[in-house]
Scaffold this motif. Sequence first.
Motif, PDB file in Angstrom:
ATOM      1  N   THR A   9      47.083  37.717  40.632  1.00 37.73           N
ATOM      2  CA  THR A   9      46.239  37.712  39.441  1.00 37.73           C
ATOM      3  C   THR A   9      45.176  36.618  39.531  1.00 37.73           C
ATOM      4  O   THR A   9      44.057  36.788  39.031  1.00 37.73           O
ATOM      5  N   ARG A  10      45.492  35.495  40.167  1.00 35.87           N
ATOM      6  CA  ARG A  10      44.476  34.464  40.367  1.00 35.87           C
ATOM      7  C   ARG A  10      43.336  34.994  41.230  1.00 35.87           C
ATOM      8  O   ARG A  10      42.155  34.790  40.924  1.00 35.87           O
ATOM      9  N   ALA A  11      43.693  35.667  42.320  1.00 37.95           N
ATOM     10  CA  ALA A  11      42.665  36.184  43.230  1.00 37.95           C
ATOM     11  C   ALA A  11      41.823  37.261  42.557  1.00 37.95           C
ATOM     12  O   ALA A  11      40.617  37.351  42.793  1.00 37.95           O
ATOM     13  N   LEU A  12      42.450  38.086  41.729  1.00 36.48           N
ATOM     14  CA  LEU A  12      41.693  39.111  41.009  1.00 36.48           C
ATOM     15  C   LEU A  12      40.636  38.463  40.125  1.00 36.48           C
ATOM     16  O   LEU A  12      39.453  38.825  40.165  1.00 36.48           O
ATOM     17  N   VAL A  13      41.052  37.491  39.337  1.00 37.29           N
ATOM     18  CA  VAL A  13      40.123  36.831  38.415  1.00 37.29           C
ATOM     19  C   VAL A  13      39.031  36.086  39.181  1.00 37.29           C
ATOM     20  O   VAL A  13      37.834  36.207  38.878  1.00 37.29           O
ATOM     21  N   ASN A  14      39.414  35.303  40.189  1.00 33.67           N
ATOM     22  CA  ASN A  14      38.428  34.483  40.888  1.00 33.67           C
ATOM     23  C   ASN A  14      37.413  35.290  41.681  1.00 33.67           C
ATOM     24  O   ASN A  14      36.254  34.869  41.818  1.00 33.67           O
ATOM     25  N   ASN A  15      37.834  36.458  42.191  1.00 36.02           N
ATOM     26  CA  ASN A  15      36.933  37.231  43.033  1.00 36.02           C
ATOM     27  C   ASN A  15      35.948  38.088  42.251  1.00 36.02           C
ATOM     28  O   ASN A  15      34.835  38.343  42.724  1.00 36.02           O
ATOM     29  N   LEU A  16      36.318  38.539  41.073  1.00 38.61           N
ATOM     30  CA  LEU A  16      35.482  39.513  40.362  1.00 38.61           C
ATOM     31  C   LEU A  16      34.045  39.040  40.200  1.00 38.61           C
ATOM     32  O   LEU A  16      33.100  39.824  40.351  1.00 38.61           O
ATOM     33  N   TYR A  17      33.858  37.742  39.902  1.00 39.21           N
ATOM     34  CA  TYR A  17      32.500  37.208  39.769  1.00 39.21           C
ATOM     35  C   TYR A  17      32.326  35.912  40.565  1.00 39.21           C
ATOM     36  O   TYR A  17      31.562  35.026  40.183  1.00 39.21           O
ATOM     37  N   SER A  18      33.056  35.827  41.689  1.00 41.75           N
ATOM     38  CA  SER A  18      32.931  34.696  42.622  1.00 41.75           C
ATOM     39  C   SER A  18      33.193  33.354  41.955  1.00 41.75           C
ATOM     40  O   SER A  18      32.477  32.369  42.177  1.00 41.75           O
ATOM     41  N   GLY A  19      34.230  33.303  41.137  1.00 39.11           N
ATOM     42  CA  GLY A  19      34.622  32.046  40.519  1.00 39.11           C
ATOM     43  C   GLY A  19      35.500  31.233  41.453  1.00 39.11           C
ATOM     44  O   GLY A  19      35.858  31.665  42.545  1.00 39.11           O
ATOM     45  N   THR A  20      35.844  30.044  41.031  1.00 39.62           N
ATOM     46  CA  THR A  20      36.749  29.186  41.799  1.00 39.62           C
ATOM     47  C   THR A  20      37.913  28.764  40.917  1.00 39.62           C
ATOM     48  O   THR A  20      37.796  28.740  39.691  1.00 39.62           O
ATOM     49  N   TYR A  21      39.006  28.419  41.544  1.00 34.63           N
ATOM     50  CA  TYR A  21      40.188  28.006  40.789  1.00 34.63           C
ATOM     51  C   TYR A  21      40.238  26.502  40.592  1.00 34.63           C
ATOM     52  O   TYR A  21      40.760  26.017  39.595  1.00 34.63           O
ATOM     53  N   THR A  22      39.717  25.770  41.589  1.00 28.66           N
ATOM     54  CA  THR A  22      39.623  24.311  41.498  1.00 28.66           C
ATOM     55  C   THR A  22      38.257  23.891  42.020  1.00 28.66           C
ATOM     56  O   THR A  22      37.516  24.691  42.604  1.00 28.66           O
ATOM     57  N   ASN A  23      37.932  22.623  41.849  1.00 25.43           N
ATOM     58  CA  ASN A  23      36.717  22.117  42.478  1.00 25.43           C
ATOM     59  C   ASN A  23      36.969  21.945  43.969  1.00 25.43           C
ATOM     60  O   ASN A  23      38.101  22.086  44.457  1.00 25.43           O
ATOM     61  N   ALA A  24      35.916  21.621  44.710  1.00 24.85           N
ATOM     62  CA  ALA A  24      36.011  21.554  46.168  1.00 24.85           C
ATOM     63  C   ALA A  24      36.961  20.465  46.643  1.00 24.85           C
ATOM     64  O   ALA A  24      37.582  20.592  47.713  1.00 24.85           O
ATOM     65  N   SER A  67      35.458  28.354  34.110  1.00 22.37           N
ATOM     66  CA  SER A  67      34.043  28.463  34.445  1.00 22.37           C
ATOM     67  C   SER A  67      33.470  29.750  33.864  1.00 22.37           C
ATOM     68  O   SER A  67      34.218  30.701  33.560  1.00 22.37           O
ATOM     69  N   PRO A  68      32.149  29.837  33.684  1.00 22.67           N
ATOM     70  CA  PRO A  68      31.547  31.067  33.169  1.00 22.67           C
ATOM     71  C   PRO A  68      31.918  32.299  33.990  1.00 22.67           C
ATOM     72  O   PRO A  68      32.141  33.379  33.438  1.00 22.67           O
ATOM     73  N   GLU A  69      32.012  32.127  35.319  1.00 21.63           N
ATOM     74  CA  GLU A  69      32.345  33.253  36.187  1.00 21.63           C
ATOM     75  C   GLU A  69      33.765  33.761  35.914  1.00 21.63           C
ATOM     76  O   GLU A  69      34.013  34.973  35.853  1.00 21.63           O
ATOM     77  N   ASN A  70      34.695  32.833  35.758  1.00 16.47           N
ATOM     78  CA  ASN A  70      36.079  33.236  35.522  1.00 16.47           C
ATOM     79  C   ASN A  70      36.282  33.803  34.122  1.00 16.47           C
ATOM     80  O   ASN A  70      37.049  34.752  33.930  1.00 16.47           O
ATOM     81  N   VAL A  71      35.618  33.237  33.146  1.00 18.37           N
ATOM     82  CA  VAL A  71      35.723  33.762  31.787  1.00 18.37           C
ATOM     83  C   VAL A  71      35.165  35.184  31.741  1.00 18.37           C
ATOM     84  O   VAL A  71      35.740  36.080  31.105  1.00 18.37           O
ATOM     85  N   LYS A  72      34.056  35.412  32.439  1.00 16.98           N
ATOM     86  CA  LYS A  72      33.484  36.753  32.512  1.00 16.98           C
ATOM     87  C   LYS A  72      34.472  37.733  33.151  1.00 16.98           C
ATOM     88  O   LYS A  72      34.616  38.876  32.711  1.00 16.98           O
ATOM     89  N   ALA A  73      35.169  37.267  34.180  1.00 20.09           N
ATOM     90  CA  ALA A  73      36.169  38.107  34.845  1.00 20.09           C
ATOM     91  C   ALA A  73      37.326  38.421  33.907  1.00 20.09           C
ATOM     92  O   ALA A  73      37.812  39.561  33.849  1.00 20.09           O
ATOM     93  N   LEU A  74      37.800  37.432  33.189  1.00 20.10           N
ATOM     94  CA  LEU A  74      38.895  37.644  32.240  1.00 20.10           C
ATOM     95  C   LEU A  74      38.480  38.628  31.146  1.00 20.10           C
ATOM     96  O   LEU A  74      39.274  39.481  30.727  1.00 20.10           O
ATOM     97  N   GLU A  75      37.242  38.517  30.701  1.00 19.51           N
ATOM     98  CA  GLU A  75      36.742  39.451  29.692  1.00 19.51           C
ATOM     99  C   GLU A  75      36.640  40.868  30.241  1.00 19.51           C
ATOM    100  O   GLU A  75      36.939  41.840  29.529  1.00 19.51           O
ATOM    101  N   LEU A  76      36.258  40.990  31.518  1.00 18.16           N
ATOM    102  CA  LEU A  76      36.206  42.323  32.134  1.00 18.16           C
ATOM    103  C   LEU A  76      37.602  42.933  32.212  1.00 18.16           C
ATOM    104  O   LEU A  76      37.798  44.115  31.879  1.00 18.16           O
ATOM    105  N   ILE A  77      38.565  42.163  32.652  1.00 13.58           N
ATOM    106  CA  ILE A  77      39.938  42.670  32.747  1.00 13.58           C
ATOM    107  C   ILE A  77      40.440  43.112  31.381  1.00 13.58           C
ATOM    108  O   ILE A  77      41.062  44.170  31.251  1.00 13.58           O
ATOM    109  N   LYS A  78      40.162  42.307  30.355  1.00 14.88           N
ATOM    110  CA  LYS A  78      40.586  42.682  28.997  1.00 14.88           C
ATOM    111  C   LYS A  78      39.927  43.992  28.569  1.00 14.88           C
ATOM    112  O   LYS A  78      40.585  44.866  27.975  1.00 14.88           O
ATOM    113  N   SER A  79      38.663  44.191  28.907  1.00 15.79           N
ATOM    114  CA  SER A  79      37.991  45.438  28.537  1.00 15.79           C
ATOM    115  C   SER A  79      38.579  46.629  29.278  1.00 15.79           C
ATOM    116  O   SER A  79      38.685  47.734  28.726  1.00 15.79           O
ATOM    117  N   MET A  80      39.009  46.403  30.516  1.00 17.68           N
ATOM    118  CA  MET A  80      39.622  47.481  31.284  1.00 17.68           C
ATOM    119  C   MET A  80      41.006  47.818  30.734  1.00 17.68           C
ATOM    120  O   MET A  80      41.427  48.974  30.753  1.00 17.68           O
TER     121      MET A  80
END
Length: 450
Positions: free
Chosen positions: A230-245, A254-267
């Motif tokens: 589930t981490r990989a699903l969320v992080n990959n959908l909009y190229s987010g990261t799980y931690t800093n470098a 991050s905006p990318e991960n929140v967007k991914a979570l919102e997409l999953i919820k819509s699906m």
Amino acid sequence: MKKKRILALMLAASMSLGLAACGGGGTSESPAGNTDTPSGNTPSGSGETVELTIWTYPIGKFGDYDTMQALIDEYTAANPGVSIKFELLDYTNGDTQVTSAITSGTAPDIIMEGPERLVTNWGANNLMVDLSDLWTEEATADIAATSEAVVNACQLDGKYYEYPLCMTTHCMAINYEVFEQAGALQYIDEETRTWTTDNFVKAMEAVRDSGLVAVPGIVYCGGQGGDQGTRALVNNLYSGTYTNADHTEYTANSPENVKALELIKSMVDNGSLNANAGFQAADELQQFANGTAAVTFCWNASNKAQYASQVAFTPYAMAFPSDDGVPELCGGIWGFGIFDNGDEAKIEAAKDFIRYICDDPEQSKESVQLTGFFPVRASLGNVYEGTDTEADAAEFLTLMPYMGDYYNVIGGWTEQRTNWWNMLQKILTGGVDAQTAADEFVSASNAAIG
């Protein structure tokens, strides 16, 4: 070292793995769960026996009683001054067993697992032996030629707490025949096993509309089992990261991960995915194997072998979908660490056993095959070439170049795993908006880094 081969056992068992990273599967144990191997004199000629204990999580056949017995018998036959007792752990109670042993002063000499336990948990708490002497210049260069991430993950503050044996990338899988009949194969790149986020959405809607399965896919959030999926699903959908470098803070809000979570919820809301607050990965995998769900988000070579006798379709390994079509997959690294029990004779004997498993020219190849994963040493090449499992291994070798950052070495790892599935529950079944839940996750997880 002359040794009788265990190749027949290994070939029969390779790719038949425990669920080392997906939180499922148990172990095959003796009635007592342990065994003592007879031994003779120590190499020093003192007449005393060095008694070692080794505990292994279910990493392929290293979680199998007969395999461990054979490995130990071969080693002690050539090293009669050493006896070895072993115990097989699982991912349900293993961590509790280790914690209890540490607390009571009865930790094993050798333990097999990954950097998130060996390095950033027990190593960071000064419980492990520095294995820098195993990391010779030759060994380090050989491992670095495969992945610098492996070298970096095995050390902390200049000390090496893990000596690695194998690695893999975790992926997802689709029911090939369902996708074919639903007209969804057009949305995947079969040559590279990749797909874009937009095409993932289209594919899942096509599967939903086909009515061929009860649920297109299940986002499980009932526990930590298989959370790398589930981490990989969320992080990959909009190229987010799980931690800093630098792996010093969590970035799941991050905006990318929140967007991914919102997409999953819509699906989930439109029926192209299903959210299950009672499922962990093992439950979702069973639904996939049964043909109830058309995809699984927790797949690797271990699971393919685990469910091979149950599936009546072709499970087709896929990278996680990404907005740019270039996935970054979570990886697994497994190897050995030594608890510092204050006995130098035991520590040196433990290092010698690890060298035998990981460095011996004959045994190292067989050791990797027993895990069902892939060598960290570039010099070993394709260890499955010419074996019965060569074709199966090739499927997952295709995905190895997509291995992304090994962020598992960040602090607060244990706490964040609980925080993660709780966050998913809040968003997918609890009515909490994605930004709020993600902010709460990051705040709680960063506080646990210490």
